[in-house]
Design an enzyme around this catalytic site. Structure first.
Site, PDB file in Angstrom:
ATOM      1  N   HIS A 173      69.682  71.526  29.982  1.00 27.66           N
ATOM      2  CA  HIS A 173      69.655  72.618  31.134  1.00 27.66           C
ATOM      3  C   HIS A 173      69.494  72.407  32.454  1.00 27.66           C
ATOM      4  CE1 HIS A 173      65.548  72.705  29.813  1.00 27.66           C
ATOM      5  NE2 HIS A 173      65.396  73.388  30.901  1.00 27.66           N
ATOM      6  N   SER A 207      50.357  84.590  49.276  1.00 27.06           N
ATOM      7  CA  SER A 207      49.507  83.360  49.827  1.00 27.06           C
ATOM      8  C   SER A 207      50.545  82.236  50.447  1.00 27.06           C
ATOM      9  CB  SER A 207      48.686  82.730  48.616  1.00 27.06           C
ATOM     10  OG  SER A 207      49.915  82.533  47.576  1.00 27.06           O
TER      11      SER A 207
END
Length: 1090
Positions: free
Chosen positions: A494, A775
């Site tokens: 994938h 952050s």
């Protein structure tokens, strides 16, 4: 008027009841059950309930099904005289709420008791009864009541758990509560007329199960032998089903369903006097015998030509016709229909085995849950997601439909796919949920790379022994180990769907590096106008890395054109052109360096008081090469090293695993590495496992860039900064702000469960609140990083018993990151750690295990500090105007008996000290001096100046690297947050209980977390080695005396029964040679010491 005979029984006197109770009470037992694994409708856990002896000679106890449990269970029965014996399950009904335990009658030596006879025929409306049992955990409780109904619908407890059906229940206002499940409902003659099963919390109603089917099952069990035998022969009790649920509806409602009057007349005449209704189909399980033949609303008229209006007759006929055809005559909307169905064996759709993998319990979908969820029986059902599936957000009660591209229709299919996967493989999984049954959900499952859990096992129920026996789900060598140097691409296909077909041979080896690639690390410094700028560049050469993993050379290159550097950084990034129009210069420069962290902590390794299993945060690349990449992130995101870290990059759409290299102390306590002090730097260094592509020298690695640090000059109040970070969707965002406080001392209180907290740290505060989750980094207008904008965790307390976790963000100066990075690049002395196949030394840290807090000099003057010292401290730091005071020493530290709470630290090595960084620099200087390891500290204590030599310690950066699981409790050495409380037991400290597991012996006997184990059977356990030596001598089923000391200092002695069958003793230890957490069995049921 003739009085009905049962009503005469209500004339029983108090003496009659006293005699009956004297006979009954000794035969009633308190059952202590422990469900060792979640299974079917029941979660793992420990509980109390009631049972009673129905066959003394054979040793058979009757109780509820939800007490016996459908899955693995360990239980003891305690009689009224406090004799306790082990009991084993021998039967639990697949549908109705009853089951049987078996015990050895010869084990009861001091009690005279008789079995309680079962008399279902004695139950009638108006009968006065007593419920004798362990109501509310009171050991013996006697509740009175009167039977009010015999034809109540079976109670519905929960939509995704156990529910009884296809039976009537009795009802009385006896007000039973928890613990009374399985109690006998007796009449004045001491006969059991029903079995207490449940109650309604909003009223005093109690629900009793009729005993007709119980009596039938008991007779089958009694055919197995005339007396107790050590080896029980499993007895098959025939049970048939159509996988259809019927309900009893009154004739008035059935008429509205279309029932013909002739049919009603037939039913009334053929049934017992007083019949008020008929059986109606309520639901049909897909794929069952009745599917596509019966529909909800069908009225049952006859079965095999006999009119059936009662559940008991229907069940009797089905149980006697297993695997046979029966003819049902029904009416559907007034139209008569006849169908022929094959009665299915009910036990064939009751799961008797399960797969345990990575803490998950997976088994065929039971009839109980298939009925609840309207799925076909036998599908692959997740009873407990454990770690691997929880990490992929697969919920409990999910049905697995596809795994690694293969359809999953039965448990064997899942085992077959698992056997082909390698450790660390990432494969797609599709599942459906009863909450959203019409859509498949697709997730990405990561096979455990570390040995967090035992290899996959199949547990199978053995009714002869009452145990579930385990065997490997497949050959252990069939799961390819994570070698770190090679691998196949089949389980990672994938990832290859990003137009990079040339990656086929290398995609699976994200932890590997190209054997022909090497890196030369260069430190670039520019000194000018009082500022120091640092950037690490990558140069490819054939001799850049030495055999021992140290770095070949460190050179100085001057960055002559600042704007050229910025443009070079931006131009390589694919999205730079699109982003440049709207993004600031700082955002353009920083975006290719940002990394999103997703961290999962396995429940088996929730060490050091970590408060969650899942964390998110933003980090920044501080170094990368073909051999190694380093990312800095706050400590609150990567709380402990025993975790799985996935990194997603803003520079390139790829997600790869990372590992913690070290977590750094700062601000007056240490200089690098190590998660073993109260003052971690909050900046963990996690190395990137860069995927190297064969036959391709230019890869996506080229898209990554490193930040440029600006450590000097330090930020000052009023400076403008840019906050640049990532959203969860990996979109870079920049916001301009102003520094309001560049040196705010952090003050975080201890949590109820001791865990890492930031101490001895100064942080940067801004004038704008950007929320508690965003952050990133603080930069100047040119994108040079001046601080990490990191998250912190604290616990807010409301009142005495209420608290909640709270997150907030502050700026963390980058000077400490720069110091650690220098040491890693220079190959500083320290324990080696395997990084991408190369052993690299990880820096050691010298620490002073003391927690400080600042006090204003104006306050210090009030405590008697002299004017000379005040002037000296002001001269040293005219901005802070503060002095450091001792808040506490870590228990067991070298400073513990030297420094006292409240001491003012005036100088270290004759140099005035005003902030945490001064002490940190003094510790670092010891490594460059005579290496005595002592700090010459001048302190002010109670009006006197004192000079002390205070010892420091050297720690590595590995943190907690060893954990023992014994009887279901997770045991480790006391971690820094515990030692920061300032107390360790006198008995050699002991080992610390960090966590406990549901359904384990420690859960059953109450050996919970937040305490030290200091003795076992009188033998001291000061450390993990001593603990292992003591516990490996203990035998299965042996009662163990454990002496503990709680965090509050309170000692306690308890006993628990060791269970090596379901809870063997094992050890998990981090191996720096392979950078893998390895699991080692210490003792199993067969007493092998491996």
């Amino acid at each position: 008027m003739e009085i009905d005979p049962p009503l005469k029984e209500n004339l029983a006197t108090a003496e009659d009841w006293r005699k009956a109770l004297n006979k009954v009470v000794p035969a009633v037992v308190v059952l202590r059950t422990t469900a060792c694994r979640a299974f079917d409708t029941e979660p793992a856990g420990a509980s109390y309930a009631t049972g009673f002896v129905v066959d003394k000679r054979r040793g058979i106890i009757l109780t509820n099904r939800h007490v016996v449990k459908p899955g693995p269970v360990v239980a003891e029965a305690m009689f009224v005289n406090r004799e306790e014996i082990t009991v084993h399950p021998i039967y639990r009904d697949p549908v109705h709420d009853f089951g049987f335990f078996r015990y050895n009658p010869d084990a009861i030596q001091f009690l005279d008791y008789e079995e309680i006879p079962l008399s279902p025929e004695a139950a009638c409306v108006g009968l006065e009864i007593r419920v004798v049992g362990n109501d509310s955990g009171e050991k013996v409780s006697i509740l009175a009541g009167t039977l009010a109904r015999l034809d109540r619908d079976a109670p519905h407890y929960k939509k995704d758990g156990y529910n009884d059906f296809n039976t009537f229940y009795m009802q009385a206002a006896s007000g039973t509560k928890g613990g009374s499940s399985g109690s006998p409902v007796i009449d004045w003659q001491g006969r059991a007329v029903a079995l207490n099963a449940g109650s309604k919390s909003s009223s005093a109603s109690a629900f009793f199960l009729p005993l007709e089917r119980v009596v039938r099952a008991l007779k089958f069990l009694q055919k197995g032998g005339d007396s107790y035998m050590s080896k029980w022969e499993a007895i098959s009790i025939p049970r048939g089903t159509l996988q259809a649920t019927f309900v009893h509806k009154g004739f008035d409602e059935i008429r509205r369903l279309g029932l013909q009057s002739e049919t009603e007349q037939i039913a009334r005449h053929a049934s017992a006097l007083g019949e008020t209704g008929m059986l109606v189909v309520d639901s049909v399980v897909p794929g069952g015998p009745a599917h596509s033949h019966l529909e909800p609303g069908d009225v049952l008229v006859r079965v095999n030509g006999e009119v059936i209006t009662q559940f008991l007759k229907l069940e009797t006929l089905l149980d006697d016709s297993v695997e046979q055809k029966i003819e049902l005559e029904i009416e559907r909307g007034g139209t008569p229909l006849s169908v022929q169905l094959v009665v299915q064996d009910l036990h064939s759709i009751t799961p008797a085995h399960f797969l345990e993998v990575s803490g998950a319990v997976i088994h065929p979908l039971s009839y109980q849950q298939a009925r609840n969820f309207r799925f076909q029986c036998g599908l692959v059902y997740v009873s407990e997601p454990g770690y691997m599936l929880f990490r992929a957000a697969v919920p409990r009660h999910a049905i697995i439909k596809k795994f690694a591209g293969e359809e999953i229709s039965k448990l064997e299919d899942l085992v077959s796919v698992l056997s082909k996967l390698s450790r660390g493989a990432r494969v797609p999984l599709e599942y459906i949920s009863y909450m959203d049954r019409h859509r498949r959900k697709s997730v990405l499952v990561t096979v455990d790379r570390h040995e967090w859990y035992a290899p996959p096992q199949i547990y199978t129920r053995d009714d002869s022994s009452g145990l579930w026996t385990a065997k490997p789900a497949f050959q252990l060598d069939s799961m390819i180990p994570s070698s770190g140097v090679n691998g196949k691409a089949t389980h990672m296909e994938h990832v290859n769907q990003i137009n990079h077909q040339e990656l086929t041979d290398g995609v699976s080896s994200m932890e590997t590096c190209c054997e022909h690639a090497s890196a030369e690390l260069n430190s670039h410094n520019e000194a000018g106008i009082g500022s120091k700028k640092r950037r690490v560049e990558e140069y490819m050469s054939s001799d850049g890395v030495l055999a021992d993993g140290s770095l070949n050379e460190t050179g100085e290159v001057k960055l002559e054109n600042k704007s050229a550097t910025e443009n070079a950084v931006v131009s390589d990034y694919p999205g730079a052109t699109a982003a440049a129009a709207n993004a600031s210069i700082a955002e353009q420069v920083i975006e290719p360096t940002l990394v999103m962290f997703e961290v999962h902590v396995p429940p088996s390794c929730m060490l050091d008081g970590v408060h969650s299993q899942h964390f998110f945060g933003t980090g920044v690349i501080i170094y990368h090469s073909r051999r190694m990449g380093l990312v800095a992130v706050d400590k609150n995101t990567v709380a402990i090293s025993s975790s799985d870290v996935m990194l997603s990059f803003a520079a390139y759409p790829i997600e790869i695993p990372g590992e913690e290299v070290c977590s750094h102390f700062c601000n007056g306590i240490g200089t690098g590495g190590g998660e073993v002090n109260i003052d971690f730097h909050f900046v963990c260094l996690c190395f990137l496992l860069i995927l190297v592509v064969k036959h391709c020298k230019t890869t996506f690695v080229n898209y990554f860039h490193c930040v440029l640090f600006e450590t000097e000059p330090a930020l000052r109040r009023g400076d403008s900064v840019y906050l640049v970070g990532l959203s969860r969707s990996l979109q870079a965002t920049s916001r301009k702000s102003v520094v309001t406080n560049p040196c705010a001392a952090l003050n975080i209180a201890s949590a109820d469960c001791p865990r890492y907290r930031a101490t001895n740290m100064e942080v940067i505060e801004l004038d704008t609140d950007f929320g508690s989750t965003f952050s990133g980094v603080l930069t100047d207008e040119h994108g040079r990083v001046q601080a990490i904008w990191g998250s912190f965790s604290t616990q807010l307390k409301f009142g005495c018993n209420t608290s909640e976790d709270h997150q907030f963000v502050r700026g963390i100066p980058v000077y400490a990151i720069s110091q650690v990075l220098d040491k890693i690049i220079a190959g500083a002395n320290g324990p080696p750690l395997l990084i991408n196949g190369v052993k690299r030394p990880i820096p050691l840290v010298r620490i002073l295990e003391v927690e400080f807090y600042p006090t204003l000099l104006s306050k210090a003057r009030s405590f008697g500090l002299s004017d000379d010292w005040i002037q000296a401290l002001v001269k040293k730091d005219p901005v802070r105007r503060q002095v450091l005071r001792v808040k506490g020493c870590l228990a067991g530290s070298k400073a513990e008996n030297l420094l006292e709470q409240g001491d003012m630290v005036l100088a270290v090595n004759k140099e005035p000290v005003t902030c945490f960084r001064d002490i940190e620099n003094a510790c670092q200087a010891l490594d460059n001096g005579d290496n005595s390891g002592n700090l010459n500290m001048t302190i002010f204590r109670q009006g006197r100046e004192i000079d002390l030599l205070v010892g420091t310690d050297v720690r590595d950066g590995n943190g907690t690297t060893r954990v023992i699981n014994w009887c279901g409790c997770i045991v480790q050495d006391p971690h820094p947050a515990v030692r920061a409380l300032g107390y360790l037991p006198e008995e050699g400290h002991g080992v610390y209980v960090a966590r406990w597991c549901h359904g384990s012996p420690v859960h059953r006997y109450g050996l919970y977390a937040l305490q030290w184990i200091v003795e076992i059977n009188g033998k001291s356990t000061p450390d993990l080695d001593a603990f292992v030596n003591v516990t490996k001598e203990l035998e299965h089923g042996e009662f163990v005396r454990v002496r503990t000391v709680h965090l509050n200092g309170k000692p306690r002695v308890l006993t628990l029964k060791q269970d090596l069958h379901y809870w063997p003793t094992w050890e998990l230890r981090f191996d720096p040679e392979s950078a893998i957490w390895h699991r080692r069995m210490i003792k199993t049921l067969d007493c092998r010491n491996l």
